[in-house]
Structure formats: C-alpha cells, structure tokens
Design an enzyme around this catalytic site. Structure first.
Site, PDB file in Angstrom:
ATOM      1  N   CYS A 136       0.807  -1.067   0.055  1.00 17.46           N
ATOM      2  CA  CYS A 136       0.202  -0.017  -0.006  1.00 17.46           C
ATOM      3  C   CYS A 136       0.916   1.356  -0.139  1.00 17.46           C
ATOM      4  O   CYS A 136       1.547   1.390  -1.114  1.00 17.46           O
ATOM      5  CB  CYS A 136      -1.045  -0.068   0.982  1.00 17.46           C
ATOM      6  SG  CYS A 136      -2.298   1.168   1.013  1.00 17.46           S
TER       7      CYS A 136
ATOM      8  N   ASP B 265     -21.842  -7.660  17.838  1.00 20.47           N
ATOM      9  CA  ASP B 265     -22.314  -6.348  18.934  1.00 20.47           C
ATOM     10  C   ASP B 265     -21.483  -7.175  20.322  1.00 20.47           C
ATOM     11  O   ASP B 265     -22.179  -8.088  20.812  1.00 20.47           O
ATOM     12  CB  ASP B 265     -23.801  -6.219  19.026  1.00 20.47           C
ATOM     13  CG  ASP B 265     -24.385  -5.499  18.036  1.00 20.47           C
ATOM     14  OD1 ASP B 265     -23.489  -4.975  17.155  1.00 20.47           O
ATOM     15  OD2 ASP B 265     -25.288  -5.288  17.832  1.00 20.47           O
TER      16      ASP B 265
END
Ligand code: 1PR
Length: 569
Positions: free
Chosen positions: A84, A259
């Site tokens: 990257c 969650d």
C-alpha cells in the site's frame, strides 16, 4: 519460533502493523521489527507495510533515519516487499502530500481517484490482472491467467484494497508493472516488481487464505535470494499490458457484525438486540450468543469479507479501561485475515485517574491491537451537529478529522443509528430531509408514507434532532471514509434492509455505504445490492443463530449476478 526464517518489518509507527505481523507468522516466518537504521542494513528480507498518508510516512522515515538506508537497500536490489503506502512511497511524489519527495525508485506521481464513476476511497475486494509471471502472483502464465479468467463457474479471485490514491500505468513505469486493477474508470498498478524489489497496492495480510498464500510464496523466494539463490524471485520480462484485457470488478462485501458488551457477570459476550434491546424479554439477562474471538474466527472461515466489532456499551464506560476489548481484538486479528472494524467509545474522555485521552488516543489503541478501521457513532453525531452549527466549517478538532489526518479517511467509519420519525407529508417537517417509504410494511402507525430518520446517540438511547442525510454530508466533509447505516426500527426484524434509507444515503454521499439492520435471508443481500449502490451489507442475528450461513449469501449473490468474493480458500 526458532526455525522460522526471519523477516524484517519496517514499522514507522502509524496504523495497524499487527495484521502484517500476524500474517507473516501465519505464512510460516518470524517477523522482527526494524528499530534502528542498522536493522535495515542487516535485513535479509524487508517488508514495508505503509499505512496512513504518503507525507507522514516519508516524514517519519526521514526523521527516524530510515530513508537513506532504505534507498541503499533498494538500490542494492535486496529482497523487499512494500504494501500500500509502502508501494506508493517507492514513487517520486504523491498528490496526497504535495511537495514531499518519495523514495524515487519508480518514475511517476501517485494521483487521486477522480470519483467520477465510483466511491472514493476504493474499499474492498477487487481482482488483479497479471502482466507477467512472478513468485508473488503465479509462476506460470496459466496460473496468472486464472486470476482474471477463472475456470467456468468460479468467480474471479479477489484481493483486498483500501486507498484513495493510486499509481497509474505510464510509459515511464510500465517495465515495473506486475499486475493492474481497474476502478473508477481507470487502470492502475496493483503490483510492481523489478529484480528483487516488489510491492503491492493491495493488502495480502487482509486478503484471506489467498493473501497468506501469496505472501508465503514471496517470502519463500525472497529468503532463498537472501541465502544465495540469486534467481529465486525472478519475474517474467516486462510486458505491454495484462494477459486478460477485460477490466477487474470490485466485489460487493458481506460483513458479519458482532455487537459486544459485558454481561451481568462482567464477561465480554456477543449479544444481539431486537430494535437495540439486547435483554431477554421483560428486562432479563443480556442475551449471550457466544464468545467474540470464536465467532470472528468462524465467520472468517465461512467466508465473511469483513468482520465488525461494536462495543455497544462503551459510551458509558471508560473505553480504554475495557482491556478485554483490546484482547478480543488482538485474538481476532491473529485468527481472521480479513479487515476488522471496531467501534464503540471513540471520543475524548478523562479516565478514573484524571488523565485526558483524545479520540485519536483511543483509536490508536484499537489500531495497535489489530483494527483496520475504527467506527464512530455518538461522537460523529456531535461532530456533525457542530459542523452544521458553524455553517459547515471544519475546525480540525473533531474525532473524524483527528483520526483521518493520521490514519487516513479509509480508516474512519461513521456508524449511524437512526430511528424513523413519521410525518404525514414532507411539509410537516420542513427543516428535515424527509424520505418517502416505498413499501407498505414501513408505513407509519397512522399509514404515514413519509419519515425522516433521526440520528441517535448511545445506541438509540438519546435523540439528536439531526437527520441522517445531514449527518452523512457533514461526516463526509469532515473526512469519514465509509458510512455504516443501521436502523433501530429494522434491527433484528429480519424483514430486509431499509432500501429507502440506504438508497437515500447512497445518493447523498460519494463514500462507500454499508447497509445494516434487518437481514433475514440471502435474498435480502441481493436485493440491497441490486436496488441500491451500497457497497457492503452487514448482518448479525442470522449469522449468530446459524439461520443463514455466509456461503448461502454468497451463493445467492452468484445466482443473482452480483459481483462478490468467492470461496478461494
Ligand atoms: O456511540 O461511538 O460509542 O458506538 C457505539 C456503537 O454501538 C455504535 O456503532 C452503535 O451502532 C452500536 N450500538 C449501540 N447500542 C447498540 C444496541 O444494539 N443496543 N448496536 C448498538 C448496534 C446494530 C448493528 C446490528 C445490525 C444488524 N447494533 O450492529 O448488528 O442492526 O443486526 P441484524 O442483522 O440482526 O438485524 P459509540
């Protein structure tokens, strides 16, 4: 670990270095951090995983005395893999940071995607088109062609990209190109190699089993070079273009969401609500659907393109005193080689010892533990309210701006938790962005066909008066890189995503939108992808309860002709 060959890892202090470390271990090698300039001079194989902005990467390399030894290392053609920003800094300059010189090994300037035809940043799984054979992508033409033209019935292999800037192919750099990728109407460089110096725009460490295999092939050959087998990394001769000319395509992503919260015994568990209520009916115990790391690993193995952790009660606790969450993240990052997003409690706060933490400090801890993206909920609503109150001025102080400046926009997700406020007609809410409901089941209790969506704080517990459209525009302006759109009304209802809401927000912003809340069956995914521009769709309950396997979602996407990441393990 003694028998594993060593790989030197050039960490310049920003971003998620933990994932590449984990991936190197997974590939069978032992990562060793570069601490001093001499560590570069003595490295046998050097991996440079850049994260963040071009300018800050170059400045840190220079400040730490790494730039010169790195240039010498590259000039001596020693085994190198940049990832990257670690690829982009090989170029001369970047539009991202005007005036900052890169390492200058490859001719040309890195430019920004125009965003004319697609969301910017590019976030997700895209194909690659090899131009020539190499240990990195495949030793033979046949192996390379398989990337872009798979066997009948198989979907093209995909690798994970996340970036707003890219290197276009030019006559001056053509002899470096190993593979290209297509996005936003342009063809850009996916991988380069000359001699023993290679680099990728994509993230092998986040590209699942395929990425680990690619990393392993490279490291095996690079280690052989370091041990005297001079030709081990040899790539094919420079080529004029890709073997397969048809453009690659970005996949729509399937995200599994966990969650997480402490249960009444104080353990972090995966829970799941109905319209955000996570307790058994009648205010009973917090529902416990499993252990976070175990579930994350299961979803990775089943083919989730991304896993998202939301620490759903962090708003009322001291986020950094939630050490178990950092441990969960570290465990997840060692087990799952796909992008991890973490949210909950990202804001400025003062801990019990009176020490002040900025939202950037909190995010930094999450990144270091293994997060690739952080997600901001409540604090993004506050930031958006302040932005609108000031007439659209950015102060630089909001959590979004602070984190985006250091880690890049692509690392900042805004998670919105809206609730419908029904109105009989748009005139009834003149200062709100009103959305027309197209499905009768979403009409209001008195048959209302219109609603505006109020952003909530603290997971639905507090209203804000701000509509989702206004929030989305503000957060994009402040530098958010992605919008995760939940909906309190649809959460856990299994009736499908709120296509009106998602479609409205896709039209409001140019950043990727992740649809969430309400998935009940595989067709809900193909529906949201064919009827809106959402780039990803997230589900929780159906995966946790094993009602729908991720493979069934992928199968449905294949049947519906939706570009997706297939099973490449
Ligand atoms: O406000 O920055 O501390 O972040 C808190 C984060 O926690 C927010 O991203 C917010 O969305 C989330 N959150 C807070 N309370 C709850 C709750 O459920 N009581 N969960 C909560 C959010 C929604 C999604 C869920 C989808 C899909 N839950 O995470 O996974 O609705 O569910 P489904 O497929 O079962 O329908 P901050």
């Amino acid at each position: 670990a003694g028998e594993m060959p060593e790989v030197s890892l050039l960490d310049y202090g920003a971003g998620n270095i933990q994932s590449i470390r984990n991936a190197i271990v997974k590939a069978g090698f032992s990562p060793k951090d570069v601490v001093t300039p001499d560590d570069i001079r003595t490295a046998k194989v050097l991996v440079f995983p850049g994260v963040g902005a071009f300018g800050s990467a170059m400045e840190t390399l220079t400040a730490r005395g790494f730039a010169e030894p790195l240039k010498e290392y590259l000039a001596a053609d020693r085994p190198f893999l940049g990832i990257c920003i670690g690829m982009q800094t090989l170029f001369e300059a970047s539009e991202e940071s005007p005036g900052v010189a890169g390492l200058g090994v490859i001719p040309g300037t890195i430019t920004r995607f125009k965003g004319a035809m697609a969301a910017v940043p590019q976030i997700g799984w895209n194909g690659v088109s090899p131009w020539r054979a190499s240990p990195l992508l495949g030793d033979s033409e046949e192996a390379c062609r398989a990337w872009s033209a798979p066997a009948a019935g198989a979907s093209p292999s995909k690798l994970y990209f996340v970036h707003s800037f890219r290197a276009e192919v030019t006559d001056a750099n053509r002899d470096w190109v190993l593979a290209s990728t297509d996005y936003d109407g342009s063809r850009f460089i996916a991988a380069v190699q000359r001699g023993n110096v290679a680099a990728t725009q994509f993230h092998p460490e986040k590209s699942g089993a395929l990425g680990i295999a690619l990393l392993r092939r490279f490291l095996v050959a690079a280690t052989a070079v370091a041990n005297g087998d001079a030709g081990a990394l040899k790539a094919g001769a420079p080529a004029a273009g890709p073997w397969v000319a048809s453009p690659t395509r970005l996949a729509r992503r399937v995200v599994a969401c966990l969650d997480v919260r402490s249960n009444d015994a104080g353990d972090l568990v995966v829970t799941k609500g109905d319209q955000y209520d996570v307790r058994e009916s009648g205010g009973g115990a917090v529902r416990n659907l499993g252990k976070p790391v175990e579930l994350c690993q299961r979803y990775y193995e089943e083919g989730a393109d991304e896993v998202c952790f939301l620490n759903i009660t962090a708003f009322r606790e001291m986020p950094l005193e939630e050490q178990p969450m950092l441990e969960v993240l570290a465990g997840a990052a060692a087990a799952a080689f796909v992008p991890l997003t973490v949210g909950g409690g990202i804001r400025d706060y003062t801990d019990s010892a009176g020490k002040h933490w900025t939202s950037l400090d909190v995010a930094a801890r999450y990144f270091r533990a293994g997060a690739d993206k952080i997600s901001v909920g409540s604090d993004a609503v506050r930031a958006a309210l302040a932005w609108h109150a000031s007439g659209g001025k950015a102060t630089g102080a909001s959590c979004i701006e602070q984190i985006a400046r250091v880690y890049g926009s692509q690392a900042v997700v805004v998670s919105v938790d809206p609730r419908r406020v029904y109105v009989a007609s748009p005139e009834d809410a003149p200062d709100k962005h009103v959305v027309e409901m197209t499905e009768p089941r979403r009409f209001g209790p008195a048959g209302e066909r219109y609603a505006w969506y109020e952003c909530t704080l603290s997971g639905g517990r507090e209203g804000s008066g701000l509509d989702t459209n206004a929030l989305a525009r503000a957060c994009e302006a402040l530098g958010a890189g992605e919008l995760l759109v939940n909906c309190v009304d649809e959460d856990g209802q299994k009736q499908g995503f709120d296509l009106d809401l998602i479609g409205d927000l896709c039209a409001a912003v140019g950043i990727p939108v992740v649809a969430s809340s309400g998935a009940g069956k595989p067709q809900h995914f193909s529906e949201v992808f064919s009827r809106t521009r959402a780039e990803a769709a997230l589900a929780a309950g159906i995966f946790h309860r094993r009602e729908v396997p991720i493979s069934a979602v992928k199968g449905e996407l294949a049947a519906a002709g939706v570009e997706h990441r297939g099973d490449d393990a």
